[in-house]
Design an enzyme around this catalytic site. Structure first.
Site, PDB file in Angstrom:
ATOM      1  N   ASP A   8      -0.440 -24.914  -7.515  1.00  0.00           N
ATOM      2  CA  ASP A   8      -1.533 -24.855  -6.293  1.00  0.00           C
ATOM      3  C   ASP A   8      -2.554 -23.497  -6.917  1.00  0.00           C
ATOM      4  OD1 ASP A   8      -3.151 -24.715  -4.356  1.00  0.00           O
ATOM      5  OD2 ASP A   8      -1.721 -24.272  -2.909  1.00  0.00           O
ATOM      6  N   GLU A 171      -5.113 -31.836  -3.552  1.00  0.00           N
ATOM      7  CA  GLU A 171      -3.994 -30.910  -2.820  1.00  0.00           C
ATOM      8  C   GLU A 171      -3.644 -31.422  -1.738  1.00  0.00           C
ATOM      9  OE1 GLU A 171      -6.906 -27.567  -2.386  1.00  0.00           O
ATOM     10  OE2 GLU A 171      -6.740 -26.880  -4.363  1.00  0.00           O
ATOM     11  N   ASP A 193      -6.819 -29.786   5.398  1.00  0.00           N
ATOM     12  CA  ASP A 193      -6.825 -28.759   4.268  1.00  0.00           C
ATOM     13  C   ASP A 193      -7.862 -27.822   4.390  1.00  0.00           C
ATOM     14  OD1 ASP A 193      -6.214 -27.190   2.208  1.00  0.00           O
ATOM     15  OD2 ASP A 193      -5.999 -28.636   0.890  1.00  0.00           O
TER      16      ASP A 193
END
Ligand code: AMP
Length: 528
Positions: A8, A171, A193
């Site tokens: 990430d 993501e 997010d």
């Protein structure tokens, strides 16, 4: 066997994970922390430091400390978003010949891809150190709302540090994969997010191991940094009012205030009141001046509530695109550090009329999902998991009157492919120019130019006779590929591609070779 990892690559923090047995596990960095600041700092000798050691340099060496590079990657120097941001960074930026951004630090000029490559290279080293084996392949996550340039630039960054990208995944999709893997529940999820620099909302359905993204929407210029900047601007204004001094041009002071604002913002997620204390922020002939302010949670909430409201408007769009009413959402997952702010949690709860799922670490879940996906791609995943993601933007071409003709609509499941027939308008015309754009505006100029394609070497023929089928394909990474075929001759049609942004293949190769030499010489000097 070499391990594969999930990364990430965040705006402010990055995280990496691998699969141990069948479980995703976060890999700590060299300092033993589960997340690594996405910061690169250059020493006086131009040597790069990454992560915590780099972050520690931010105040003493602000001009050579590069953070939030993810906000710059794949962006144009003169874009409207950059105009808003430019003065907010203490490091210098210039314009590349193709209009991209270049960063001046450590006595050199770096593309954002090279800075990201330094972060990825450090993470690769952490993984190798922890796992005791070479790591050469990874799944890397990007915001769902990243466009073609930003995705390609992320891939190039990985190539620079010697990592093969198994897949670029979004993501929120990665987060849902980790969540769905853990709970094994069927249903419709909204993944909200809000990270350091970007906001994404993804609506998806999980049905017996099939993760089907229904829609995605977002803003790549809306994140925790904007909350910090609200406090930063307020502190600068207050100081100016009290002392008549503008601190915004003082890079050292600016960096100290920015860090203090971010810290205060975080603290206010857990305490009702906090103090910002910055002694000796500047010197005047009347002596040293200081900043000392007490602020409470509701003050911060008033300063930033409109930012949260903006995210909810985007949620509205995502639900509309998915053809779903709010009541059809079974669970809401919060991802990204900024969702720790109570106001964000409250407004999201009120909007979706349900409490977000607890027991999720918003800093780690994305990397864990990426590791799961890496494992699946390598054929090592247990059970059937199929990820059906979508493209966040429509893809199309500019037609003669400057209008935008969509070829692949946004929220189409990827990989997606569409073929269009092109012909000539003049007798014996040997080439046809095609402008490929990404975006939603009916006016071509308002969308993002991805590339210009020239179909060349067309056989001489009367106007309108040649028929060239051009295939536009969005691959599983969300990146465009184009191919063409002359249907009269059946020949593969030659295409000259001029990307509108990013590194050219030869530039990328040059950077890779230069980096390999640098790493080798540092190894020889015992510096790495
Ligand atoms: P990410 O990109 O997911 O690492 O998110 C980083 C952002 O989350 C930064 O803007 C942080 O300031 C913000 N953040 C982290 N912890 C907190 C917290 N406790 N309260 C509010 N924001 C936070």
């Amino acid at each position: 066997m070499a391990e594969v990892i999930g990364i990430d690559l965040g705006t402010t923090y990055s995280c990496l994970a691998y699969i141990n047995g069948q479980q995703p596990v976060v890999i700590p960095n060299l300092e033993g922390n589960n997340t690594t600041p996405s910061v690169v700092s250059f020493t006086a000798d131009g040597l790069p430091l990454v992560g915590l050691p780099a972050l520690r340099q931010a105040i003493t060496n602000p001009e050579n400390t590069v953070y939030s590079v993810k906000r710059l990657i794949g962006k144009k120097y003169n874009s409207p978003e950059m105009a808003q941001l430019r003065g907010k960074f203490p490091y210098r930026m210039t314009e590349a010949p193709n209009g991209d951004i270049l960063i001046e630090a450590g006595g050199r000029v770096y593309s954002p891809q090279e800075i990201s490559a330094l972060i990825l290279g450090y993470l690769k080293k952490c993984a190798e150190n922890y796992l005791g084996t070479e790591v050469s392949e990874a799944v890397i996550t990007v915001p769902a709302y990243f466009d073609d340039h930003q995705r390609q630039a992320t891939k190039d960054a990985a190539a620079i540090c010697g990592l093969k990208v198994l897949r670029i995944i979004n993501e929120p999709t990665a987060a849902s994969l980790a969540y769905g893997f853990d709970t094994r529940k069927n249903g419709r999820l909204a993944v909200y997010d809000l990270g350091g620099g970007t906001f994404d909302i993804t609506v998806l359905e999980i049905q017996d191991g099939i993760f089907h993204v229904l829609s995605t929407s977002g803003d790549t210029f809306l994140g925790g940094d904007d909350f910090d900047n609200r406090l930063l601007s307020w502190l600068l204004d207050e100081f100016k009012k009290e002392h008549g001094i503008d601190l915004s041009r003082d890079r050292f002071a600016l960096q100290r205030i920015k860090e203090a604002a971010e810290r205060a913002k975080r603290e206010l997620s857990f305490t009702p009141e906090t103090e910002i204390n910055l002694p000796f922020i500047c010197n005047t002939d009347r002596g040293s001046l200081h900043i000392q302010k007490r602020i409470n949670r509701s003050f911060l909430e008033n300063l930033t509530a409109d930012l949260v409201e903006r995210t909810l408007l985007i949620c509205e769009q995502a639900l509309k695109d998915a053809n779903l009413d709010i009541s059809r959402i079974d669970e809401v997952i919060l991802v990204g550090g900024q969702t720790r702010m109570p106001l964000v949690r409250q407004m999201v709860t009120d909007y979706f009329k349900k409490q977000p799922v607890a027991r999720i670490n918003p800093d780690e879940i994305v990397a864990m999902g990426a590791a799961l996906q890496a494992n699946i791609i390598k054929g090592q995943g247990q059970g059937l998991v199929l990820l059906l993601d979508v493209t966040p933007f429509s893809l199309g071409i500019e037609t003669e009157k400057g209008t935008f003709q969509k070829i692949i609509e946004r929220n189409t499941t990827i990989p997606a492919q569409k073929t269009m027939a092109f012909t000539t308008v003049e007798n014996n015309q040997r080439r046809v120019k095609i402008q490929v754009l990404q975006g939603e505006s009916p006016v071509a100029a308002d969308n993002k130019l991805l590339a210009t394609f020239d179909l060349v070497g067309i056989d001489p023929a009367p106007a309108g006779v040649p028929q060239i089928d051009v295939s536009f394909e969005i691959d599983a990474d969300g990146i465009l590929r184009v191919s063409a075929r002359d249907t009269t001759t059946g020949r593969e049609q030659k295409i000259e591609v001029k990307p509108a942004a990013g590194l050219l293949p030869e530039e990328l190769q040059e950077i890779i070779e230069r980096r390999q030499k640098e790493v080798k010489s540092r190894n020889e000097e015992g510096l790495l």
